[in-house]
Design a protein around this motif. Structure first.
Motif, PDB file in Angstrom:
ATOM      1  N   LEU A 140       0.849  -1.186   0.000  1.00  0.00           N
ATOM      2  CA  LEU A 140       0.000   0.000   0.000  1.00  0.00           C
ATOM      3  C   LEU A 140       0.885   1.237   0.000  1.00  0.00           C
ATOM      4  CD1 LEU A 140      -2.742  -0.826   2.676  1.00  0.00           C
ATOM      5  CD2 LEU A 140      -3.045  -0.722   0.199  1.00  0.00           C
ATOM      6  N   GLY A 141       0.589   2.181  -0.882  1.00  0.00           N
ATOM      7  CA  GLY A 141       1.337   3.422  -0.891  1.00  0.00           C
ATOM      8  C   GLY A 141       1.194   4.166   0.426  1.00  0.00           C
ATOM      9  N   ARG A 142       2.196   4.978   0.765  1.00  0.00           N
ATOM     10  CA  ARG A 142       2.196   5.696   2.036  1.00  0.00           C
ATOM     11  C   ARG A 142       0.959   6.597   2.161  1.00  0.00           C
ATOM     12  NH1 ARG A 142       3.966  10.132   5.044  1.00  0.00           N
ATOM     13  NH2 ARG A 142       5.250   9.583   6.845  1.00  0.00           N
ATOM     14  N   ALA A 164      -2.575   6.634  -4.391  1.00  0.00           N
ATOM     15  CA  ALA A 164      -2.282   5.255  -3.990  1.00  0.00           C
ATOM     16  C   ALA A 164      -0.984   4.793  -4.651  1.00  0.00           C
ATOM     17  CB  ALA A 164      -3.431   4.334  -4.382  1.00  0.00           C
ATOM     18  N   ARG A 165      -0.144   5.773  -5.008  1.00  0.00           N
ATOM     19  CA  ARG A 165       1.094   5.459  -5.725  1.00  0.00           C
ATOM     20  C   ARG A 165       1.918   4.410  -4.973  1.00  0.00           C
ATOM     21  NH1 ARG A 165       2.592  10.224  -6.204  1.00  0.00           N
ATOM     22  NH2 ARG A 165       3.866  10.341  -4.315  1.00  0.00           N
ATOM     23  N   SER A 214      -3.732   7.553  -9.592  1.00  0.00           N
ATOM     24  CA  SER A 214      -4.809   7.707  -8.615  1.00  0.00           C
ATOM     25  C   SER A 214      -4.716   9.070  -7.941  1.00  0.00           C
ATOM     26  CB  SER A 214      -4.736   6.604  -7.549  1.00  0.00           C
ATOM     27  OG  SER A 214      -3.480   6.632  -6.895  1.00  0.00           O
ATOM     28  N   SER A 215      -5.851   9.569  -7.491  1.00  0.00           N
ATOM     29  CA  SER A 215      -5.878  10.786  -6.682  1.00  0.00           C
ATOM     30  C   SER A 215      -7.199  10.845  -5.933  1.00  0.00           C
ATOM     31  CB  SER A 215      -5.716  12.038  -7.551  1.00  0.00           C
ATOM     32  OG  SER A 215      -6.846  12.226  -8.381  1.00  0.00           O
ATOM     33  N   ALA A 226      -9.048   6.457  -9.788  1.00  0.00           N
ATOM     34  CA  ALA A 226      -8.197   5.296  -9.501  1.00  0.00           C
ATOM     35  C   ALA A 226      -8.090   4.451 -10.751  1.00  0.00           C
ATOM     36  CB  ALA A 226      -8.767   4.478  -8.351  1.00  0.00           C
ATOM     37  N   ALA A 227      -6.860   4.073 -11.102  1.00  0.00           N
ATOM     38  CA  ALA A 227      -6.628   3.240 -12.280  1.00  0.00           C
ATOM     39  C   ALA A 227      -5.548   2.218 -11.969  1.00  0.00           C
ATOM     40  CB  ALA A 227      -6.221   4.099 -13.481  1.00  0.00           C
ATOM     41  N   GLY A 228      -5.701   1.046 -12.539  1.00  0.00           N
ATOM     42  CA  GLY A 228      -4.711  -0.003 -12.338  1.00  0.00           C
ATOM     43  C   GLY A 228      -4.947  -1.147 -13.285  1.00  0.00           C
TER      44      GLY A 228
END
Length: 446
Positions: A140-142, A164-165, A214-215, A226-228
């Protein structure tokens, strides 16, 4: 916030079992992995096939189920999970947890590595073992961790947002059937044994997922993007075994491969000193069927305008055939990246063991010659000691280091009338991969 910690701790739940040897021996774990010169019977299949014809070998062994379970994180210790799980978090707790994720790391990663050997057998210089294992880690991103701990209260200014970088996941699962043979020679220096293990590998699953953009912001208006994308083995296509023969031959499994281990043992002074070396996967390959992969890509957007109206949009692409993936440049590149390192590591191990009565001392070293799915250390040194109290209760301690982490281990058990029951545990400290490992197993050794 209690639910938040439950969710984070839940990421450490056991993964799907399935794997490439080495054997999850609780005795080896307790000795810090310094086991190349001590493996007995069915354990030699994974650790060093040459031990099957070493002086003092057991004549007949049956391996009952053995299990190793590793849980850990790149950030939080086992003590942290025990302390904060099922616990209402104060502001100080939140600051501590977020502060453990350094800005240079940018992600919280949790991992679960599971190995099980359901059966093993040795008769003299011949042995067989079946091993299964799996490896899953999630990151999980910080920013995502901060959002989970504090909500959006920390970034409410104009133009401020969370991302969610760095969030991602990976995993694999495989089963290995292995057979070993060894032969011994008398030489002037002592007794030399050589052995070989042949492994047939069945890959059950291979997967990877990554956040791509993501933002999350609330000022001047609420907006989430959100994209992935993800790629994984697909069991909805291509799996149609017609019986046990098809299953044993790998029919329908997404991945198949083989490996050959070569080992040697030199014993001096009877069993007083044992020197050993083994080359794991001296030869071998692993192939995953590209037609068995599915690929998904998605973009999700939610926004709320000044009038309070909410709009949401989901754009999703699913590719389920090899032709579809090959025709999409992004999907093809992502699939190729996961296949580029989808085999198992080639490793050189050496070891020495000294025996005197009820006491055994061992040491070992490892050098990784080729990377693989299994996370073998690039280099590692280890040592261990075992004392058999009254000949019935073994007391074991060990330590190992890959020069980034320090593993301290110990274990005990009981050995009575050929029945061996062993338990062990290890603590992984240091900056690389803190965590814990638990091991338990039983066997009949005569």
């Amino acid at each position: 916030m209690r639910r938040t910690m439950l969710a984070l701790a839940g990421l450490l739940a056991p993964a799907v079992l399935s794997a490439q040897l080495p054997d999850p021996s609780p005795r080896a774990l307790a000795l810090g992995g310094a086991y190349t010169s001590l493996a007995r019977g069915y354990e030699a299949v994974a650790w060093n096939p040459a031990m099957l014809s070493a002086t003092g070998r057991p004549g007949f062994t049956i391996g009952l189920p053995h299990l190793n379970l590793e849980l850990g994180s790149n950030t939080y210790s086992w003590k942290d999970f025990r302390t904060y799980a099922n616990h209402f978090l104060s502001d100080a707790d939140k600051q501590y947890l977020l502060g453990q994720i350094g800005l240079d790391d940018s992600v919280l990663t949790v991992r679960n590595i599971t190995g099980i050997t359901p059966i093993g057998l040795s008769i003299g210089s011949f042995a067989f073992a079946a091993g299964t294992a799996g490896d899953v880690d999630l990151s999980l991103g910080r920013d995502a961790v901060e959002l989970a701990l504090y909500g959006n209260a920390g970034r409410t200014g104009v133009g401020e947002f969370f991302t969610a970088r760095g969030s991602r996941g990976r995993g694999w699962a495989a089963t290995t059937l292995a057979g070993s043979f060894s032969h011994a020679f008398r030489i002037p220096a002592g007794r030399l044994s050589v052995g070989v293990t042949y492994k047939k590998i069945y890959g059950h699953g291979l997967a990877r997922a990554n956040e791509t953009s993501s933002s999350f912001g609330i000022n001047p208006s609420f907006a989430v993007t959100a994209a992935g994308h993800a790629i994984y083995t697909n069991y909805q296509t291509g799996y149609d075994p017609q019986g046990l023969g098809d299953i044993l031959s790998g029919q329908g499994t997404p991945g198949t491969g083989y490996g050959v281990d070569i080992g040697g043992v030199l014993q001096l002074g009877g069993r007083a000193m044992t020197l050993s070396a083994v080359l794991v996967n001296a030869a071998g390959s692993m192939t995953w069927d590209p037609s068995r992969f599915a690929y998904e890509r998605a973009t999700f957007q939610v926004s709320q305008n000044a009038n309070g109206n909410v709009q949401d949009t989901l754009i999703r692409t699913t590719l389920q055939t090899e032709t579809q993936i090959a025709a999409d440049p992004i999907a093809r590149a992502y699939r190729d990246s996961i296949l580029a390192n989808s085999g198992f590591a080639k490793v050189l191990r050496v070891g020495v063991a000294l025996r005197s009565g009820a006491l055994s001392l061992s040491a070992g070293g490892q050098l990784r010659l080729k990377e693989g799915l299994d996370r073998q250390a690039a280099q590692q040194v280890s040592g261990g000691a075992e004392y058999r109290l009254l000949g019935l209760v073994p007391i074991r301690v060990g330590a190992a280091s890959d020069f980034k982490s320090l593993i301290l281990s110990g274990g005990t058990g009981i050995s009575l009338l050929g029945l061996n029951i062993d338990i062990s545990a290890a603590h992984i400290g240091g900056s690389d991969r803190p965590g814990v490992i638990f091991g338990v197993g039983a066997g009949l050794i005569w």
